[in-house]
Design a protein around this motif. Structure first.
Motif, PDB file in Angstrom:
ATOM      1  N   GLY A 203      -1.522  -1.704   5.601  1.00 53.35           N
ATOM      2  CA  GLY A 203      -2.383  -0.433   5.684  1.00 53.35           C
ATOM      3  C   GLY A 203      -2.412   0.967   5.700  1.00 53.35           C
ATOM      4  O   GLY A 203      -0.751   1.652   5.672  1.00 53.35           O
ATOM      5  N   THR A 204      -3.275   1.763   5.229  1.00 51.31           N
ATOM      6  CA  THR A 204      -3.231   3.081   4.598  1.00 51.31           C
ATOM      7  C   THR A 204      -3.845   3.779   5.838  1.00 51.31           C
ATOM      8  O   THR A 204      -5.362   3.613   6.171  1.00 51.31           O
ATOM      9  CB  THR A 204      -3.803   3.793   4.405  1.00 51.31           C
ATOM     10  N   ARG A 205      -3.678   4.481   7.196  1.00 49.72           N
ATOM     11  CA  ARG A 205      -4.187   5.640   8.336  1.00 49.72           C
ATOM     12  C   ARG A 205      -4.393   6.445   7.635  1.00 49.72           C
ATOM     13  O   ARG A 205      -3.347   7.539   7.609  1.00 49.72           O
ATOM     14  CB  ARG A 205      -3.547   5.482   9.269  1.00 49.72           C
ATOM     15  N   LEU A 206      -5.216   6.493   7.333  1.00 47.73           N
ATOM     16  CA  LEU A 206      -6.438   8.222   7.003  1.00 47.73           C
ATOM     17  C   LEU A 206      -6.411   9.577   7.578  1.00 47.73           C
ATOM     18  O   LEU A 206      -7.607   8.341   8.036  1.00 47.73           O
ATOM     19  CB  LEU A 206      -7.743   8.190   5.816  1.00 47.73           C
ATOM     20  N   THR A 207      -5.902  10.283   7.725  1.00 43.62           N
ATOM     21  CA  THR A 207      -7.133  11.520   8.348  1.00 43.62           C
ATOM     22  C   THR A 207      -7.820  12.562   7.968  1.00 43.62           C
ATOM     23  O   THR A 207      -6.560  13.141   6.964  1.00 43.62           O
ATOM     24  CB  THR A 207      -5.921  11.365   9.236  1.00 43.62           C
ATOM     25  N   VAL A 208      -9.223  12.728   7.353  1.00 44.10           N
ATOM     26  CA  VAL A 208      -9.792  13.846   7.041  1.00 44.10           C
ATOM     27  C   VAL A 208      -9.653  14.898   7.887  1.00 44.10           C
ATOM     28  O   VAL A 208     -10.851  14.700   8.771  1.00 44.10           O
ATOM     29  CB  VAL A 208     -10.925  13.713   5.854  1.00 44.10           C
ATOM     30  N   VAL A 209      -9.310  16.240   7.782  1.00 42.05           N
ATOM     31  CA  VAL A 209      -9.440  16.904   8.498  1.00 42.05           C
ATOM     32  C   VAL A 209     -10.503  18.262   7.707  1.00 42.05           C
ATOM     33  O   VAL A 209     -10.408  18.382   6.185  1.00 42.05           O
ATOM     34  CB  VAL A 209      -7.939  18.158   9.027  1.00 42.05           C
TER      35      VAL A 209
ATOM     36  N   THR B 295     -15.002  13.660   7.303  1.00 47.71           N
ATOM     37  CA  THR B 295     -14.449  13.191   7.720  1.00 47.71           C
ATOM     38  C   THR B 295     -14.530  12.223   8.263  1.00 47.71           C
ATOM     39  O   THR B 295     -14.397  11.420   9.734  1.00 47.71           O
ATOM     40  CB  THR B 295     -14.674  14.503   8.910  1.00 47.71           C
ATOM     41  N   ASN B 296     -16.139  11.467   7.917  1.00 49.50           N
ATOM     42  CA  ASN B 296     -16.315  10.291   8.480  1.00 49.50           C
ATOM     43  C   ASN B 296     -15.360   9.256   7.563  1.00 49.50           C
ATOM     44  O   ASN B 296     -15.939   8.365   7.977  1.00 49.50           O
ATOM     45  CB  ASN B 296     -18.215  10.594   8.735  1.00 49.50           C
TER      46      ASN B 296
ATOM     47  N   GLN C 109       0.996  -1.288  -0.224  1.00 50.26           N
ATOM     48  CA  GLN C 109      -0.069  -0.237  -0.044  1.00 50.26           C
ATOM     49  C   GLN C 109       0.943   1.279  -0.075  1.00 50.26           C
ATOM     50  O   GLN C 109       1.627   1.243   1.017  1.00 50.26           O
ATOM     51  CB  GLN C 109      -0.795   0.008   1.597  1.00 50.26           C
ATOM     52  N   SER C 110       0.628   1.771  -1.292  1.00 52.87           N
ATOM     53  CA  SER C 110       1.835   3.533  -1.063  1.00 52.87           C
ATOM     54  C   SER C 110       1.891   3.845   0.144  1.00 52.87           C
ATOM     55  O   SER C 110       3.269   4.424  -0.231  1.00 52.87           O
ATOM     56  CB  SER C 110       0.706   3.726  -2.362  1.00 52.87           C
ATOM     57  N   SER C 111       0.808   4.490   1.002  1.00 53.69           N
ATOM     58  CA  SER C 111       0.971   5.203   1.791  1.00 53.69           C
ATOM     59  C   SER C 111       0.969   4.807   2.714  1.00 53.69           C
ATOM     60  O   SER C 111      -0.216   4.022   3.403  1.00 53.69           O
ATOM     61  CB  SER C 111       0.095   6.543   1.770  1.00 53.69           C
ATOM     62  N   ARG C 112       1.676   4.480   4.591  1.00 51.36           N
ATOM     63  CA  ARG C 112       1.057   5.020   5.485  1.00 51.36           C
ATOM     64  C   ARG C 112       0.099   5.072   6.407  1.00 51.36           C
ATOM     65  O   ARG C 112      -0.442   4.815   7.875  1.00 51.36           O
ATOM     66  CB  ARG C 112       2.730   4.364   6.461  1.00 51.36           C
ATOM     67  N   TYR C 113       0.806   6.973   6.487  1.00 59.42           N
ATOM     68  CA  TYR C 113       0.144   7.601   6.429  1.00 59.42           C
ATOM     69  C   TYR C 113      -0.463   8.948   5.567  1.00 59.42           C
ATOM     70  O   TYR C 113       0.082   9.105   5.143  1.00 59.42           O
ATOM     71  CB  TYR C 113       0.949   8.742   8.033  1.00 59.42           C
ATOM     72  N   LEU C 114      -1.631   9.366   5.950  1.00 55.90           N
ATOM     73  CA  LEU C 114      -1.607  10.557   4.653  1.00 55.90           C
ATOM     74  C   LEU C 114      -2.954  11.148   5.725  1.00 55.90           C
ATOM     75  O   LEU C 114      -3.809  10.747   5.921  1.00 55.90           O
ATOM     76  CB  LEU C 114      -2.832   9.366   3.558  1.00 55.90           C
ATOM     77  N   VAL C 115      -2.991  12.522   5.386  1.00 57.21           N
ATOM     78  CA  VAL C 115      -3.934  13.676   5.989  1.00 57.21           C
ATOM     79  C   VAL C 115      -4.330  14.579   5.011  1.00 57.21           C
ATOM     80  O   VAL C 115      -3.536  14.621   3.468  1.00 57.21           O
ATOM     81  CB  VAL C 115      -3.166  14.201   7.325  1.00 57.21           C
ATOM     82  N   LYS C 116      -5.609  14.703   4.507  1.00 61.11           N
ATOM     83  CA  LYS C 116      -6.375  15.442   3.660  1.00 61.11           C
ATOM     84  C   LYS C 116      -6.920  16.353   3.526  1.00 61.11           C
ATOM     85  O   LYS C 116      -7.730  15.893   4.994  1.00 61.11           O
ATOM     86  CB  LYS C 116      -6.727  14.413   2.948  1.00 61.11           C
ATOM     87  N   ARG C 117      -7.790  16.869   3.419  1.00 62.63           N
ATOM     88  CA  ARG C 117      -8.949  17.630   3.631  1.00 62.63           C
ATOM     89  C   ARG C 117      -9.853  17.525   3.587  1.00 62.63           C
ATOM     90  O   ARG C 117     -10.217  17.165   2.662  1.00 62.63           O
ATOM     91  CB  ARG C 117      -8.563  19.292   3.225  1.00 62.63           C
TER      92      ARG C 117
END
Lengths: 109, 106
Positions: free
Chosen positions: B100-106, B83-84, B6-14
């Motif tokens: 896994g990729t842990r995605l956070t949407v802010v 965000t959900n 999986q290309s990204s381990r952690y990701l933060v997006k708007r």
């Protein structure tokens, strides 16, 4: 759809203790697997066990398909056993797994 | 054994961004799956694919789409992140999981 329930939801053990995790499922299945998710999130397949008993080192698993449950035994637990244990069932040869909600295990030194 | 990347381990997006999560396998498996994992809910199936250009909805496909143009690559797309959709996303090939990729949407 099929329901998969795991118990207990949480478990704290002292190092060296034994434990039994349970997985109940609501309908007949072709496949049942146990997975361990380490604290960094990686899931590893422990057992492919649609029926019968298997052992791998300190871990063993038993599935009684006719009674729709499976048990995972951990003996002489170690801190590296910590993490979440999932059981997952499959109907048909699809690789499509239905997961239980997991048992969170913490082994303390 | 198949290797699942999986290309990204952690990701933060708007919120509102279009997000692509990539999953690549190094063998020739036909079956590829995307799950999301949330506390107390276990792993829930979003989409899966049994072959190139083939896709099937899982249990929670709303807000997601997928693409499988080549056999080794299965992409999960969040058309307009919300965000959900903050969660851990797991790709599975056969019975082997990616990291896994842990995605956070802010």
């Amino acid at each position: 759809g099929i329901q998969v329930e795991q118990s207990p939801p949480d478990l704290i053990l002292q190092e060296g203790a034994n434990s039994t995790l349970r997985c109940n499922f609501s309908d007949s299945v072709n496949n049942l697997q146990w997975f361990h998710q380490n604290p960094w999130g990686q899931l590893i397949n422990l057992f492919y066990i649609p029926s019968g008993t298997k052992q791998n080192g300190r871990l063993s698993a038993t599935t009684v398909a006719t009674e729709r449950y499976s048990l995972l035994y951990i003996s002489s637990s170690q801190t590296t056993d910590s993490g979440v244990y999932f059981c997952a069932v499959e109907r048909g040869a699809t690789n499509k797994l239905i997961f239980g909600t997991g048992t969170l295990l913490a082994v303390q030194p | 054994d198949v290797k699942v990347t999986q290309s990204s381990r952690y990701l933060v997006k708007r919120t509102g961004e279009k997000v692509f999560l990539e999953c690549v396998q190094d063998m020739d498996h036909e079956n590829m799956f995307w799950y999301r994992q949330d506390p107390g809910l276990g792993l829930r199936l979003i989409y899966f694919s049994y072959d190139v250009k083939m896709k099937e909805k899982g249990d929670i496909p709303e807000g997601y789409s997928v693409s499988r143009e080549k056999k080794e690559r299965f992409s999960l797309i969040l058309e307009s992140a919300s965000t959900n959709q903050t969660s851990m996303y797991l790709c599975v090939v056969g019975y082997t999981f990616g990291s896994g990729t842990r995605l956070t949407v802010v």
